[in-house]
Design a protein around this motif. Structure first.
Motif, PDB file in Angstrom:
ATOM      1  N   ALA A  52      12.962  -2.088 -17.543  1.00  0.00           N
ATOM      2  CA  ALA A  52      12.552  -0.761 -16.736  1.00  0.00           C
ATOM      3  C   ALA A  52      12.343  -1.342 -15.177  1.00  0.00           C
ATOM      4  CB  ALA A  52      11.626  -0.032 -17.281  1.00  0.00           C
ATOM      5  N   ASN A  53      12.312  -0.162 -14.244  1.00  0.00           N
ATOM      6  CA  ASN A  53      11.783  -0.778 -13.043  1.00  0.00           C
ATOM      7  C   ASN A  53      11.379   0.745 -12.435  1.00  0.00           C
ATOM      8  OD1 ASN A  53      13.710   0.173 -10.958  1.00  0.00           O
ATOM      9  ND2 ASN A  53      14.994  -0.449 -12.491  1.00  0.00           N
ATOM     10  N   GLY A  54      10.523   0.596 -11.319  1.00  0.00           N
ATOM     11  CA  GLY A  54      10.239   1.772 -10.517  1.00  0.00           C
ATOM     12  C   GLY A  54       9.162   1.483  -9.317  1.00  0.00           C
ATOM     13  N   GLN A  55       8.918   2.507  -8.817  1.00  0.00           N
ATOM     14  CA  GLN A  55       8.019   2.126  -7.600  1.00  0.00           C
ATOM     15  C   GLN A  55       6.885   3.157  -7.791  1.00  0.00           C
ATOM     16  OE1 GLN A  55      11.348   0.946  -4.413  1.00  0.00           O
ATOM     17  NE2 GLN A  55      11.202   3.276  -4.628  1.00  0.00           N
ATOM     18  N   VAL A  56       5.707   2.678  -7.161  1.00  0.00           N
ATOM     19  CA  VAL A  56       4.598   3.583  -7.073  1.00  0.00           C
ATOM     20  C   VAL A  56       4.199   3.651  -5.480  1.00  0.00           C
ATOM     21  CG1 VAL A  56       2.250   3.795  -7.560  1.00  0.00           C
ATOM     22  CG2 VAL A  56       3.781   2.598  -9.166  1.00  0.00           C
ATOM     23  N   LYS A  57       4.446   5.206  -5.033  1.00  0.00           N
ATOM     24  CA  LYS A  57       4.241   5.605  -3.713  1.00  0.00           C
ATOM     25  C   LYS A  57       2.824   6.036  -3.573  1.00  0.00           C
ATOM     26  CE  LYS A  57       9.112   5.962  -2.707  1.00  0.00           C
ATOM     27  NZ  LYS A  57      10.119   6.556  -2.272  1.00  0.00           N
ATOM     28  N   THR A  58       2.055   5.738  -2.458  1.00  0.00           N
ATOM     29  CA  THR A  58       0.776   6.344  -2.382  1.00  0.00           C
ATOM     30  C   THR A  58       1.006   7.541  -1.245  1.00  0.00           C
ATOM     31  OG1 THR A  58       0.014   4.697  -0.811  1.00  0.00           O
ATOM     32  CG2 THR A  58      -0.338   4.508  -3.019  1.00  0.00           C
ATOM     33  N   LEU A 103       0.594  -1.185  -0.117  1.00  0.00           N
ATOM     34  CA  LEU A 103       0.094   0.056   0.088  1.00  0.00           C
ATOM     35  C   LEU A 103       0.787   1.084  -0.086  1.00  0.00           C
ATOM     36  CD1 LEU A 103      -2.838   1.313  -0.171  1.00  0.00           C
ATOM     37  CD2 LEU A 103      -2.928   0.988   2.438  1.00  0.00           C
ATOM     38  N   SER A 104       1.999   1.019   0.834  1.00  0.00           N
ATOM     39  CA  SER A 104       2.621   2.551   0.730  1.00  0.00           C
ATOM     40  C   SER A 104       3.556   2.623  -0.362  1.00  0.00           C
ATOM     41  CB  SER A 104       3.807   2.456   1.932  1.00  0.00           C
ATOM     42  OG  SER A 104       4.513   1.281   2.100  1.00  0.00           O
ATOM     43  N   CYS A 105       4.301   1.452  -0.921  1.00  0.00           N
ATOM     44  CA  CYS A 105       5.083   1.713  -2.153  1.00  0.00           C
ATOM     45  C   CYS A 105       5.441   0.374  -2.797  1.00  0.00           C
ATOM     46  CB  CYS A 105       6.693   2.040  -1.704  1.00  0.00           C
ATOM     47  SG  CYS A 105       7.715   2.197  -3.112  1.00  0.00           S
ATOM     48  N   THR A 106       4.570   0.362  -4.020  1.00  0.00           N
ATOM     49  CA  THR A 106       4.581  -0.868  -4.910  1.00  0.00           C
ATOM     50  C   THR A 106       5.639  -0.958  -5.861  1.00  0.00           C
ATOM     51  OG1 THR A 106       2.127  -1.318  -4.659  1.00  0.00           O
ATOM     52  CG2 THR A 106       3.251  -1.995  -6.691  1.00  0.00           C
ATOM     53  N   GLY A 107       6.598  -1.970  -6.009  1.00  0.00           N
ATOM     54  CA  GLY A 107       7.543  -1.783  -6.627  1.00  0.00           C
ATOM     55  C   GLY A 107       7.244  -2.855  -7.957  1.00  0.00           C
ATOM     56  N   TRP A 108       7.770  -2.372  -9.341  1.00  0.00           N
ATOM     57  CA  TRP A 108       7.370  -3.217 -10.341  1.00  0.00           C
ATOM     58  C   TRP A 108       9.062  -3.068 -11.058  1.00  0.00           C
ATOM     59  CZ3 TRP A 108       8.517  -0.576 -14.906  1.00  0.00           C
ATOM     60  CH2 TRP A 108       8.716   1.009 -14.986  1.00  0.00           C
ATOM     61  N   GLY A 109       9.004  -4.312 -12.073  1.00  0.00           N
ATOM     62  CA  GLY A 109      10.126  -4.469 -12.655  1.00  0.00           C
ATOM     63  C   GLY A 109      10.015  -5.021 -14.043  1.00  0.00           C
ATOM     64  N   LEU A 161      -5.931   3.068  -3.478  1.00  0.00           N
ATOM     65  CA  LEU A 161      -5.961   2.052  -4.232  1.00  0.00           C
ATOM     66  C   LEU A 161      -6.011   2.257  -5.849  1.00  0.00           C
ATOM     67  CD1 LEU A 161      -8.221  -0.209  -1.945  1.00  0.00           C
ATOM     68  CD2 LEU A 161      -5.681  -0.444  -2.194  1.00  0.00           C
ATOM     69  N   ASP A 162      -6.749   3.254  -5.932  1.00  0.00           N
ATOM     70  CA  ASP A 162      -7.002   3.860  -7.547  1.00  0.00           C
ATOM     71  C   ASP A 162      -5.592   4.334  -7.993  1.00  0.00           C
ATOM     72  OD1 ASP A 162      -8.466   4.606  -9.688  1.00  0.00           O
ATOM     73  OD2 ASP A 162      -8.005   6.575  -9.143  1.00  0.00           O
ATOM     74  N   HIS A 163      -4.793   5.021  -7.035  1.00  0.00           N
ATOM     75  CA  HIS A 163      -3.516   5.378  -7.559  1.00  0.00           C
ATOM     76  C   HIS A 163      -2.736   4.081  -8.034  1.00  0.00           C
ATOM     77  CE1 HIS A 163       0.062   7.918  -8.241  1.00  0.00           C
ATOM     78  NE2 HIS A 163       0.794   7.005  -7.371  1.00  0.00           N
ATOM     79  N   LEU A 164      -2.611   3.290  -7.156  1.00  0.00           N
ATOM     80  CA  LEU A 164      -1.938   2.013  -7.422  1.00  0.00           C
ATOM     81  C   LEU A 164      -2.378   1.454  -8.873  1.00  0.00           C
ATOM     82  CD1 LEU A 164      -1.495   0.158  -4.082  1.00  0.00           C
ATOM     83  CD2 LEU A 164       0.386   1.270  -5.234  1.00  0.00           C
ATOM     84  N   HIS A 165      -3.786   1.254  -9.076  1.00  0.00           N
ATOM     85  CA  HIS A 165      -4.196   0.491 -10.089  1.00  0.00           C
ATOM     86  C   HIS A 165      -4.079   1.183 -11.308  1.00  0.00           C
ATOM     87  CE1 HIS A 165      -7.364  -0.358 -12.961  1.00  0.00           C
ATOM     88  NE2 HIS A 165      -7.461  -1.595 -12.575  1.00  0.00           N
ATOM     89  N   ALA A 166      -4.181   2.712 -11.310  1.00  0.00           N
ATOM     90  CA  ALA A 166      -3.657   3.563 -12.361  1.00  0.00           C
ATOM     91  C   ALA A 166      -2.406   3.468 -12.822  1.00  0.00           C
ATOM     92  CB  ALA A 166      -4.235   5.083 -12.078  1.00  0.00           C
ATOM     93  N   ALA A 167      -1.522   3.352 -12.104  1.00  0.00           N
ATOM     94  CA  ALA A 167       0.040   3.610 -12.240  1.00  0.00           C
ATOM     95  C   ALA A 167       0.407   2.116 -12.630  1.00  0.00           C
ATOM     96  CB  ALA A 167       0.846   3.770 -10.885  1.00  0.00           C
TER      97      ALA A 167
END
Length: 154
Positions: free
Chosen positions: A29-35, A10-16, A45-51
């Motif tokens: 590529a990689n990154g992090q999605v912070k809320t 919830l606080s920071c989702t990582g993707w790679g 949750l909407d922010h995570l989904h959209a990102a």
């Protein structure tokens, strides 16, 4: 094949994102999605989904992989993790993207060689497996490890 690794939180989702060609693996590529911790849950949750949906739309991975959910000692933490995971997996589902799930110990074993590896060992091995790849943070590193494990596990 392009594989999107996900480390939902919830606080920071990582993707790679990695590319596999036979036994060769390369970093894409990689990154992090912070809320915002002060934002209402629905907005987070909407922010995570959209990102994550935007990452999928940008890179068009062939499949995704995520760590299996684990139970924390704190039920509230487990619930928040599950909600974040749901938002991330829903973004994959909306894109018709297959998601494979792997236990954390299996991810560590596939990347480092032992299921009891700690985060610093995983990050050190990522530098060997993906030389020169700029890794955006610990959560992005975990997501790359999930993608690599998925590639190794077939």
């Amino acid at each position: 094949m392009l594989i999107l690794g996900l480390d939902p939180s919830l606080s920071c989702t990582g993707w790679g994102l990695i590319r596999t060609e036979g036994s060769r693996i390369s970093h894409i590529a990689n990154g992090q999605v912070k809320t915002d911790a002060k934002a209402p849950m629905a907005q987070r949750l909407d922010h995570l989904h959209a990102a994550i949906a935007a990452v999928i739309a940008t890179y068009a991975p062939d499949r995704a992989a995520a760590e299996e959910v684990f139970a924390n000692k704190n039920p509230q933490s487990t619930l928040k993790l599950a909600q974040a995971r749901g938002a991330v997996l829903a973004a994959c589902g909306a894109a018709n993207l297959e998601v494979r799930e792997h236990a954390a110990r299996l991810v560590k074993k596939a990347v480092v060689g032992t299921g009891g590896a700690d985060k610093t060992q995983v990050q050190a091995m990522l530098k060997v497996l993906l030389p020169g790849a700029p890794i955006e943070g610990a959560d992005a590193a975990d997501a790359l490890a999930v993608a690599i494990a998925d590639a190794n596990l077939g």
